[in-house]
Write an enzyme that holds these catalytic residues in place. Sequence first.
Site, PDB file in Angstrom:
ATOM      1  N   ASP A 148       3.443   6.293  18.961  1.00  0.00           N
ATOM      2  CA  ASP A 148       2.555   6.033  20.430  1.00  0.00           C
ATOM      3  C   ASP A 148       2.228   4.281  19.712  1.00  0.00           C
ATOM      4  O   ASP A 148       3.176   3.917  19.883  1.00  0.00           O
ATOM      5  CB  ASP A 148       1.127   6.503  19.869  1.00  0.00           C
ATOM      6  CG  ASP A 148       0.402   7.291  21.113  1.00  0.00           C
ATOM      7  OD1 ASP A 148      -0.284   6.224  21.513  1.00  0.00           O
ATOM      8  OD2 ASP A 148       0.603   7.994  21.040  1.00  0.00           O
ATOM      9  N   HIS A 220      -4.785   4.452  23.153  1.00  0.00           N
ATOM     10  CA  HIS A 220      -3.351   5.237  23.879  1.00  0.00           C
ATOM     11  C   HIS A 220      -3.449   6.594  22.260  1.00  0.00           C
ATOM     12  O   HIS A 220      -4.039   7.427  21.573  1.00  0.00           O
ATOM     13  CB  HIS A 220      -2.379   5.274  23.916  1.00  0.00           C
ATOM     14  CG  HIS A 220      -2.136   6.670  24.660  1.00  0.00           C
ATOM     15  ND1 HIS A 220      -0.947   6.742  23.801  1.00  0.00           N
ATOM     16  CD2 HIS A 220      -1.844   6.956  25.412  1.00  0.00           C
ATOM     17  CE1 HIS A 220      -0.519   7.892  24.667  1.00  0.00           C
ATOM     18  NE2 HIS A 220      -1.359   7.621  26.288  1.00  0.00           N
ATOM     19  N   SER A 542      -1.232  13.207  27.769  1.00  0.00           N
ATOM     20  CA  SER A 542      -0.696  12.663  26.361  1.00  0.00           C
ATOM     21  C   SER A 542      -1.881  13.149  26.215  1.00  0.00           C
ATOM     22  O   SER A 542      -2.161  12.957  24.463  1.00  0.00           O
ATOM     23  CB  SER A 542      -1.359  10.973  27.000  1.00  0.00           C
ATOM     24  OG  SER A 542      -0.092  10.451  27.261  1.00  0.00           O
TER      25      SER A 542
END
Length: 764
Positions: A148, A220, A542
């Site tokens: 990630d 994220h 996600s």
Amino acid sequence: MEPQFVVPLPLLFLITFWLLLANHGNAESNTYIVHMDKSLMPQVFASHHDWYESTIHSINLATASDPSEQQPQKLVYTYDDAMHGFSAVLSSEELDTLKSTNGFVTAYPDRSATIDTTHTFEFLSLDSPNGLWNASNFGEGVIVGLIDSGIWPESDSFKDDGMSRSIPSKWKGTCEPGQDFNTSMCNFKLIGARYFNKGVKAANPQITIRMNSARDTQGHGSHTSSTVAGNYVNGASFFGYAKGVARGIAPRARLAMYKVLWDEGRQASDVLAGMDQAIADGVDVISISLGFDSVPLYEDPVAIAAFAAMEKGVLVSSSAGNEGPRLGTLHNGIPWVLTVAAGTIDRTFGSLILGNGKTIVGWTLFPANSIVQNFPLIYNKTISACNSIQKLTEVASRGIVICDATDLVSVFKQIDAITAASVVGAVFISEDPQLLETGRLFSPSIVISPSDAPSVIKYAKSVETPFASIKFQQTFVGTKPAPAAAYYTSRGPSSSYPGILKPDVMAPGSNVLAAFVPNKPAARIGTNVFLSSDYNFLSGTSMACPHASGVAALLKAAHPDWSAAAIRSALVTTANPFDNTQNPIRDNGNPLQYASPLTMGAGEIDPNRALDPGFIYDATPQDYVNLLCALGYTSNQILTITRSKSYVCASNPSSDINYPSFIVLYSNKTSSKVQAFRRTVTNVGDGAATYKVKVTQPKGTMVKVSPETLTFGYKHEKKSYSVIIKYTRNKKENISFGDIVWVEDGGARTIRSPIVVAPSEIEL
Ligand SMILES: *[C@@H]1O[C@H](CO)[C@@H](O)[C@H](O)[C@H]1NC(C)=O
Ligand SMILES: *[C@@H]1O[C@H](CO)[C@@H](O)[C@H](O)[C@H]1NC(C)=O
Ligand SMILES: *[C@@H]1O[C@H](CO)[C@@H](O)[C@H](O)[C@H]1NC(C)=O
Ligand SMILES: *[C@@H]1O[C@H](CO)[C@@H](O)[C@H](O)[C@H]1NC(C)=O
Ligand SMILES: *[C@@H]1O[C@H](CO)[C@@H](O)[C@H](O)[C@H]1NC(C)=O
């Protein structure tokens, strides 16, 4: 069914990404990912690394016009776990020379990944602390590797309070120091953190990496990590919304971050390097919320690395993508990974209270406790389209404006106009899933459903001085129907192999609350006030993927002997196709329709049921190799994925993999299709059990299952059955679906496999 294409919202934070990616640096040389046959490595080399380095060196010499000229460093990475080979910056001439080198298998250009967040939003806590949590001891002993954008190690979600002090002995990873990141930032929760950006640098040699370490600058990776395995955090919220104890799905599992997504780009070579390292370090589950669009399996870094992971029993859990609702848009449709679609949660925020006492639950995430109390409620036809900033400004201080006419003016335009006019308060009327799943309000305002609108307008018109209040920072759970498939979730069939049903399952993805980075805005008020928050709502597949990864980690803890296919099978066959009104799950991308398995796979994951699935559909690495053989892949293409020539094709390889679901693709040129399947199931229940089949035939099909009863005498016993699906084309039904359910005799287990029938002409 004609899919309706919904144009997604502008992805504010992603735009900068694409601009950077468009810049491709050196025109003459490119980064290539090069697969090598390691069995041909000459014995003089001590390691694969030496061999690859020497190969590149000799190519430099062979192609340099002046052999004495010093060649720049060309090798980007060498790989040994996820694949055999390396990535290197090569000119086309050098590439040609390389192709005739001993051991060369294949080479293809590095490419960039698609990240699977659409926008900002919330989190579903696994609020039933029995069943799987108990059986798995909350994921104790399991290590999840995240591929990630890095991690914010100071987040409360990554503190190690309550974590056992003994890290599993198989762990070989490290905490790599870098910019604003040192080894003491890892602990007994975050046990590893590494970063990989040589591919990004090779693609953009002039670039400066803004944060050259495993530290997250995007939010994220912190969000996905805390969703999988964040520790307990009291009082976490987004400006008072969804306040409560934040925690990951597997709160006692360990985390290891492999940062491969950069503000400056996201390259396949870096993704491969991260996955290669995760496998070598000894993770149990890999969670990867990104993908590569429209690539064949033998050039897809996720597929290539996941094969090596699967051989070691490591499940790779991946996101389906956010390109829905168009069919055939899904990525990561890889036969040996878990592919996760996104759905909504049963939660909304805020309410409108009318002067007559009536309370209407609506939707707002306006990030402040603004006092909009007992203000005049304005319903004036001249301004109610809310599209004239000038007219709105005239009434801005007077009260709460009701906006309607959303059939003529988009609600997003109205939100912008209300924000620009700085209106005291506003009521929007919409049920647009784009707004409710991925939108934000920037002024004190609320969205109500069209079904509630008439009573509000009627009240505003019926009394002389109507007034109202808007309550912010309120959270309501139990809203119905939920879940629904998210409008944006990418749909199957998989372009890389349409012959298996993808996605596999659905998990919460819209408005998920999880950890965020404090150095990037999480919210905006008006047009220019930006606010940060340690917890943020994000939406996308996600966010769905780490929910499934967390459940996979719990299953691994409860059943350490289960293969990756067994874990996936348990998730698929126990998934729930119904919502909380006991009706089939709806599709927000195609309002008024039920979600087909091409949208949500088998349905919403049901962790507690997955603990005890009854029987599972297993698959070995050789089974997948046979599938690749049946697809007609060349031996080089197969070697690219398997790394080893010890796999050989079965004599009559079948593309009918032992999968826990069924897909029939018919050509619209023919009027009927017959397809046969064979499945072998393994009893994972504790003793004897008998299951009887119950079939719901998709419209237009006849489905025959034989035998109709499966009787197991002992644990791990295998039984086989066959399925014949006969489809006769019906002009009205393009996609039809049903299921095969094995119902335990005198027991509670049901083992369900979805069936979908779809035209093969869906444009992939
Ligand atoms: C089926 O597909 C045809 C051709 O694409 C289309 O015209 C028709 O509307 C579709 N039917 C349904 C029920 O969606
Ligand atoms: C887990 O289950 C066992 C046996 O049913 C019980 O004794 C124990 O209290 C449970 N633990 C938790 C944390 O609920
Ligand atoms: C790591 O960084 C933190 C915060 O800057 C600092 O307190 C700590 O002493 C550093 N540790 C090492 C080993 O450098
Ligand atoms: C409606 O708004 C217009 C434009 O601001 C204004 O001229 C008019 O007086 C308003 N009508 C009422 C009933 O308030
Ligand atoms: C079959 O599908 C193709 C591709 O979508 C389309 O062009 C063609 O019109 C379809 N034929 C029929 C008979 O529906």
